[in-house]
Design a protein around this motif. Sequence first.
Motif, mmCIF file in Angstrom:
data_model
loop_
_atom_site.group_PDB
_atom_site.id
_atom_site.type_symbol
_atom_site.label_atom_id
_atom_site.label_comp_id
_atom_site.label_asym_id
_atom_site.label_seq_id
_atom_site.Cartn_x
_atom_site.Cartn_y
_atom_site.Cartn_z
ATOM 1 N N GLN A 1 26.892 29.125 28.245
ATOM 2 C CA GLN A 1 28.000 29.038 27.070
ATOM 3 C C GLN A 1 28.886 27.705 27.260
ATOM 4 O OE1 GLN A 1 30.103 32.595 26.134
ATOM 5 N NE2 GLN A 1 31.133 31.614 24.387
ATOM 6 N N GLU A 2 29.531 27.561 28.519
ATOM 7 C CA GLU A 2 30.369 26.607 28.735
ATOM 8 C C GLU A 2 29.934 25.166 28.688
ATOM 9 O OE1 GLU A 2 33.411 25.092 32.313
ATOM 10 O OE2 GLU A 2 32.315 26.786 32.525
ATOM 11 N N VAL A 3 28.656 25.127 29.164
ATOM 12 C CA VAL A 3 27.889 23.695 29.084
ATOM 13 C C VAL A 3 27.421 23.420 27.633
ATOM 14 C CG1 VAL A 3 25.894 22.419 29.836
ATOM 15 C CG2 VAL A 3 27.257 23.883 31.377
ATOM 16 N N LEU A 4 26.847 24.233 27.038
ATOM 17 C CA LEU A 4 26.089 24.267 25.640
ATOM 18 C C LEU A 4 27.237 23.940 24.676
ATOM 19 C CD1 LEU A 4 23.188 26.705 25.763
ATOM 20 C CD2 LEU A 4 23.180 24.223 25.865
ATOM 21 N N SER A 5 28.608 24.461 24.777
ATOM 22 C CA SER A 5 29.559 24.352 23.769
ATOM 23 C C SER A 5 30.096 22.996 23.858
ATOM 24 C CB SER A 5 30.671 25.316 24.199
ATOM 25 O OG SER A 5 31.247 25.015 25.275
ATOM 26 N N ASN A 6 29.733 22.161 24.787
ATOM 27 C CA ASN A 6 30.176 20.883 24.813
ATOM 28 C C ASN A 6 29.199 19.843 24.408
ATOM 29 O OD1 ASN A 6 32.935 21.628 25.437
ATOM 30 N ND2 ASN A 6 32.116 21.545 27.620
ATOM 31 N N SER A 7 27.877 20.504 24.090
ATOM 32 C CA SER A 7 26.536 19.511 23.853
ATOM 33 C C SER A 7 26.351 19.698 22.353
ATOM 34 C CB SER A 7 25.555 19.631 24.852
ATOM 35 O OG SER A 7 24.552 19.117 24.535
ATOM 36 N N ILE B 1 20.000 20.350 22.472
ATOM 37 C CA ILE B 1 19.502 21.198 23.206
ATOM 38 C C ILE B 1 17.907 20.862 23.498
ATOM 39 C CG2 ILE B 1 19.038 23.754 23.750
ATOM 40 C CD1 ILE B 1 21.632 24.423 21.982
ATOM 41 N N LEU B 2 17.487 21.053 24.602
ATOM 42 C CA LEU B 2 16.196 20.958 24.966
ATOM 43 C C LEU B 2 15.505 22.200 25.776
ATOM 44 C CD1 LEU B 2 16.199 17.523 26.712
ATOM 45 C CD2 LEU B 2 15.543 17.987 24.347
ATOM 46 N N VAL B 3 14.593 22.592 25.022
ATOM 47 C CA VAL B 3 14.074 24.269 25.506
ATOM 48 C C VAL B 3 12.798 23.888 26.128
ATOM 49 C CG1 VAL B 3 13.461 26.431 24.513
ATOM 50 C CG2 VAL B 3 15.523 25.066 23.634
ATOM 51 N N ASP B 4 12.457 24.492 27.179
ATOM 52 C CA ASP B 4 11.076 24.489 27.919
ATOM 53 C C ASP B 4 10.578 25.705 27.849
ATOM 54 O OD1 ASP B 4 8.999 23.799 29.317
ATOM 55 O OD2 ASP B 4 10.089 23.849 31.322
ATOM 56 N N VAL B 5 9.490 25.791 26.804
ATOM 57 C CA VAL B 5 8.847 26.922 26.431
ATOM 58 C C VAL B 5 7.632 27.151 27.376
ATOM 59 C CG1 VAL B 5 7.438 28.471 24.852
ATOM 60 C CG2 VAL B 5 9.329 26.814 24.141
ATOM 61 N N GLU B 6 7.267 28.381 27.949
ATOM 62 C CA GLU B 6 6.419 28.605 28.805
ATOM 63 C C GLU B 6 5.019 28.473 28.177
ATOM 64 O OE1 GLU B 6 6.930 32.410 30.454
ATOM 65 O OE2 GLU B 6 8.682 32.250 31.381
ATOM 66 N N GLY B 7 4.072 27.849 28.767
ATOM 67 C CA GLY B 7 2.766 27.715 28.220
ATOM 68 C C GLY B 7 2.597 26.699 27.430
ATOM 69 N N GLY B 8 3.740 25.864 27.269
ATOM 70 C CA GLY B 8 3.615 24.667 26.402
ATOM 71 C C GLY B 8 3.936 23.373 27.090
ATOM 72 N N ASN B 9 3.344 22.388 26.673
ATOM 73 C CA ASN B 9 3.506 21.191 27.255
ATOM 74 C C ASN B 9 4.763 20.220 26.664
ATOM 75 O OD1 ASN B 9 1.006 21.541 28.311
ATOM 76 N ND2 ASN B 9 -0.256 20.887 26.889
ATOM 77 N N ASN B 10 5.497 20.489 25.690
ATOM 78 C CA ASN B 10 6.369 19.668 25.196
ATOM 79 C C ASN B 10 7.549 20.568 25.242
ATOM 80 O OD1 ASN B 10 4.495 17.532 24.725
ATOM 81 N ND2 ASN B 10 4.040 18.378 22.694
ATOM 82 N N LEU B 11 8.826 19.701 25.441
ATOM 83 C CA LEU B 11 9.859 20.193 25.279
ATOM 84 C C LEU B 11 10.283 20.372 23.991
ATOM 85 C CD1 LEU B 11 11.898 18.399 28.514
ATOM 86 C CD2 LEU B 11 10.756 20.799 28.243
ATOM 87 N N MET B 12 11.076 21.443 23.506
ATOM 88 C CA MET B 12 11.607 21.417 22.064
ATOM 89 C C MET B 12 13.189 21.044 22.118
ATOM 90 S SD MET B 12 9.981 25.102 20.757
ATOM 91 C CE MET B 12 10.777 24.608 19.096
ATOM 92 N N TYR B 13 13.428 20.247 21.034
ATOM 93 C CA TYR B 13 14.470 19.620 20.821
ATOM 94 C C TYR B 13 15.088 20.184 19.552
ATOM 95 C CZ TYR B 13 17.877 16.035 19.098
ATOM 96 O OH TYR B 13 19.025 15.492 18.639
ATOM 97 N N LEU B 14 16.266 20.781 19.957
ATOM 98 C CA LEU B 14 17.139 21.350 18.710
ATOM 99 C C LEU B 14 18.425 20.270 18.494
ATOM 100 C CD1 LEU B 14 17.292 25.029 19.700
ATOM 101 C CD2 LEU B 14 15.704 23.885 18.156
ATOM 102 N N PRO B 15 18.301 19.566 17.330
ATOM 103 C CA PRO B 15 19.366 18.840 16.991
ATOM 104 C C PRO B 15 20.560 19.576 16.504
ATOM 105 C CG PRO B 15 17.893 18.774 15.195
ATOM 106 C CD PRO B 15 17.273 19.555 16.127
ATOM 107 N N LEU B 16 21.384 20.088 17.330
ATOM 108 C CA LEU B 16 22.538 21.152 16.638
ATOM 109 C C LEU B 16 23.502 20.443 15.748
ATOM 110 C CD1 LEU B 16 23.186 23.426 20.022
ATOM 111 C CD2 LEU B 16 21.752 23.732 17.942
ATOM 112 N N ASP B 17 23.795 19.223 16.259
ATOM 113 C CA ASP B 17 24.830 18.219 15.257
ATOM 114 C C ASP B 17 24.278 18.180 14.036
ATOM 115 O OD1 ASP B 17 22.547 16.821 15.994
ATOM 116 O OD2 ASP B 17 23.719 14.922 16.527
ATOM 117 N N LYS B 18 22.999 17.920 13.753
ATOM 118 C CA LYS B 18 22.650 17.709 12.372
ATOM 119 C C LYS B 18 22.624 19.072 11.610
ATOM 120 C CE LYS B 18 21.429 13.608 12.621
ATOM 121 N NZ LYS B 18 22.234 12.394 11.989
#
Length: 390
Positions: free
Chosen positions: A317-323, A326-343
């Motif tokens: 919470q402390e780290v993500l509140s300042n960013s 967000i990049l999410v590594d999903v199990e079984g997937g080859n790509n990292l998901m990017y969440l544009p929280l600013d947009k």
Amino acid sequence: MAWNEPGNNNNDPWGNRNRNSGGKNDGPPDLDEFLRKTFGRFLRGGGGSGGGSRSGSGGSSGSTVIVVVIAVLAVLYFIKGIGIVNEQERAVVLRFGEYKETRGPGFRWNPPFIDKVFTENVTQVRTWSTKEQMLTKDLNIVDIKLSVQFSIDSARDFVLNTKNPEMSLQQASYSALRHVVGSTVMHEVLTEGRSRIAVEVEERLQSYLDAYTTGINVQKVNIEDTNPPKEVQWAFDDVIKAREDEERYKNEAQAYANDVIPRARGRAQRMVEEASGYRDQVIARAEGEAARFKSLLTEYRKAPEVTRERLYLEMMQEVLSNSSKILVDVEGGNNLMYLPLDKLMENRPRTTVRATPVTSGSELDELAARVVERLQAESQSNNLRRREGR
């Protein structure tokens, strides 16, 4: 018509009156005749061409004149011995050349030709000045203008002990001035040493006059002016100007130092205070962290899993509140998901919504599970589209 004109029968208003009256003494006697007869008999010793009776009367007249003359001379003698001594004066009396007394203010009488009186003003301040060239200690020549103010301290000593007291004063002044200036360097004579020289000359001059018993009291000695010789005046003017510049530069440097040093000391004190505050801050924070760690360690020993999960979530919470990304590594997937929280935050309607704080670990686990499920669903749909596209 005048009484002595020709044809007037020599009508003397005094002499003819006696003759016209038949020899009777009706008017005043002839003064010229009286004086001639009287002093003529006195000078001739009472003799003359007259008879015995006339000689007797002449002797008595001569004795009378002698008495009168003696009386007149006595009065004149008495008057000549009278004198008045003023308040400011003292009278020194000599009798047959020997000191008798010193008379103060008031009336006095001294026998003439026996006593000799010298009157001196003992309160008047007299001044004698001179201008001389002197040789200094460093073998330089200076022109010095000196003035001496003095008065009479003892009228007896002033009159009797020295033949010419003022000349003695002048010679003693020359001697004292040469002695003091000869033991002083030229720089002091021309600048700040003048007052000291005047004091030393006054003390030495008074000692000389006391040794001579002149009866003079030195009131003050003034060094009115000191200058180098005219031939080298320009050189000394340059030296004086250089010394004035030196003093000016020293004063400017001192003023600059008085301005800079307090500022530097103030900055140094401020830095010391800031360092001390930082030290106290670090120590207090370290002590607080240590106390927090100790309390957390106690809770961790009681429930390790819960405490570990809670620490992880708080950190995330402390780290993500300042960013804003967000990049999410999903199990079984080859790509990292990017969440544009600013947009997402920009597209979100600006409504005032008060966030509900998470109060329990179950709610956090449920929220995390929902996010993971949604991310897995999106990942599977993306994989299917890629396959169909192939």
